[in-house]
Design a protein around this motif. Structure first.
Motif, PDB file in Angstrom:
ATOM      1  N   UNK A   1      21.724 -43.099  41.956  1.00 36.37           N
ATOM      2  CA  UNK A   1      22.593 -42.324  42.846  1.00 36.37           C
ATOM      3  C   UNK A   1      21.945 -42.004  44.186  1.00 36.37           C
ATOM      4  N   UNK A   2      21.062 -42.893  44.634  1.00 37.69           N
ATOM      5  CA  UNK A   2      20.415 -42.674  45.930  1.00 37.69           C
ATOM      6  C   UNK A   2      20.390 -43.952  46.758  1.00 37.69           C
ATOM      7  N   UNK A   3      21.218 -44.925  46.377  1.00 34.32           N
ATOM      8  CA  UNK A   3      21.334 -46.210  47.064  1.00 34.32           C
ATOM      9  C   UNK A   3      22.609 -46.870  46.547  1.00 34.32           C
TER      10      UNK A   3
ATOM     11  N   UNK B   1      28.010 -37.460  50.580  1.00 34.01           N
ATOM     12  CA  UNK B   1      29.299 -37.375  49.904  1.00 34.01           C
ATOM     13  C   UNK B   1      29.508 -35.951  49.409  1.00 34.01           C
ATOM     14  N   UNK B   2      30.557 -35.755  48.622  1.00 36.73           N
ATOM     15  CA  UNK B   2      30.895 -34.401  48.191  1.00 36.73           C
ATOM     16  C   UNK B   2      29.846 -33.804  47.264  1.00 36.73           C
TER      17      UNK B   2
ATOM     18  N   UNK C   1      19.374 -35.812  48.990  1.00 37.78           N
ATOM     19  CA  UNK C   1      19.003 -36.776  47.965  1.00 37.78           C
ATOM     20  C   UNK C   1      17.559 -37.266  48.144  1.00 37.78           C
ATOM     21  N   UNK C   2      17.185 -37.549  49.381  1.00 41.57           N
ATOM     22  CA  UNK C   2      15.799 -37.973  49.625  1.00 41.57           C
ATOM     23  C   UNK C   2      14.823 -36.877  49.220  1.00 41.57           C
ATOM     24  N   UNK C   3      15.139 -35.639  49.595  1.00 41.41           N
ATOM     25  CA  UNK C   3      14.265 -34.523  49.225  1.00 41.41           C
ATOM     26  C   UNK C   3      14.186 -34.378  47.710  1.00 41.41           C
TER      27      UNK C   3
END
Length: 300
Positions: free
Chosen positions: A206-208, A258-259, A266-268
């Motif tokens: 869920x990060x790409x 996104x929502x 997400x990166x953090x």
């Protein structure tokens, strides 16, 4: 909508060959949601629930052969020692009812970047066994995800099982969501230490656009463990190395806003999860190393 219900595996393969557009359904925990909300209306469903072998698992030497429909509950209860990363991921899947129905085959078939099983499968180095009337083949999980909700299956192929090496070292999984249950991952991270091959593998969800590995982070950490003799000594991992590993893991992400969360969040989150899972896994490894040195029984 036509409903095809084969009584056995060979019949299922024949039906898929005759109707390549038929959408497989077993647990139905993803597909039925899409149908009920009107997001999808396939012309044919291929019901696999009568095919018992898809719900079975066994071993072949040091490899677990996991049927595509083995429910997450069974993985949690029966395969925690052999597949600890996947068992941890299974704990985070939705509700007990869904864990009793859903399996890894459905996660792979849907190929959503947010699927909970993907980071653990990537970290473990799994292979997907796909079969058709033409024969069978093994697809490395790294090559299985080809785009957003797209996979490497041919139109006439079905997922039969997943081949996963038994854990030779610690494995960890972490997931961030908007609450603790019944939630799609904002992002997720899987980590596996492979002391037998002196390698490290990761999986990010869920990060790409697809589930991905943080290869630069893996190579960096494996190099530190090798150069500093940490595989043998089980000494404390330098904090600077853990921080750099986490930074490189976040660098492998290509998230969106996104929502459920922003790209920056997400990166953090991946940075934090990478550092924490590494800490948990390395402490586990250090404990194993100490017990082995003291003459105890090593554990994976």
């Amino acid at each position: 909508m036509d409903f095809l219900r084969p009584a056995g595996w060979e019949e299922a393969l024949a039906a898929k060959a005759e109707h390549p557009d038929a959408v497989p359904i077993a647990g139905g925990t993803d597909l039925m949601v899409e149908i009920n909300f009107g997001h999808r209306r396939p012309e044919r469903l291929l019901d696999l629930t009568r095919i018992g072998e898809l719900g079975e698992w066994g071993t072949d030497g040091d490899t677990v052969l996991l049927g595509a429909s083995v429910p997450y509950t069974r993985i949690m209860e029966r395969l925690r020692a052999e597949l600890p990363g996947l068992a941890l991921a299974a704990h985070t899947v939705a509700s007990p009812q869904i864990r009793n129905r859903g399996g890894v085959g459905g996660n792979l078939g849907t190929a959503s970047p947010a699927g909970d099983a993907h980071p653990a499968l990537l970290a473990a180095g799994a292979e997907v066994e796909a079969e058709s009337v033409r024969g069978s083949r093994l697809i490395p999980v790294d090559a299985f995800y080809t785009g957003v909700k797209r996979n490497a299956l041919e139109p006439d192929e079905l997922i039969k099982r997943v081949h996963i090496k038994k854990a030779a070292g610690p494995q960890q999984f972490s997931k961030v969501g908007t609450r603790n249950a019944m939630v799609i991952a904002v992002c997720a991270f899987g980590l596996a230490l492979h002391p037998d091959t002196r390698t490290v593998r990761t999986g990010i969800g869920s990060a790409a656009p697809t589930p991905v590995r943080a290869r630069a982070a893996e190579d960096f950490l494996a190099g530190v463990l090798e150069e500093d003799g940490l595989w043998e000594s089980g000494a404390v991992l330098p904090p600077a190395a853990a921080r750099r590993f986490a930074e490189l893991a976040a660098g492998a992400c290509n998230p969106i806003d996104d929502v459920r969360g922003s790209a920056d969040y997400r990166r953090h989150a991946v940075t934090v999860m990478a550092r924490r899972t590494l800490g948990w896994a390395w402490e586990d490894y250090r404990g194993t190393t100490r017990r082995s040195a003291e003459g105890g029984t090593p554990c994976a």
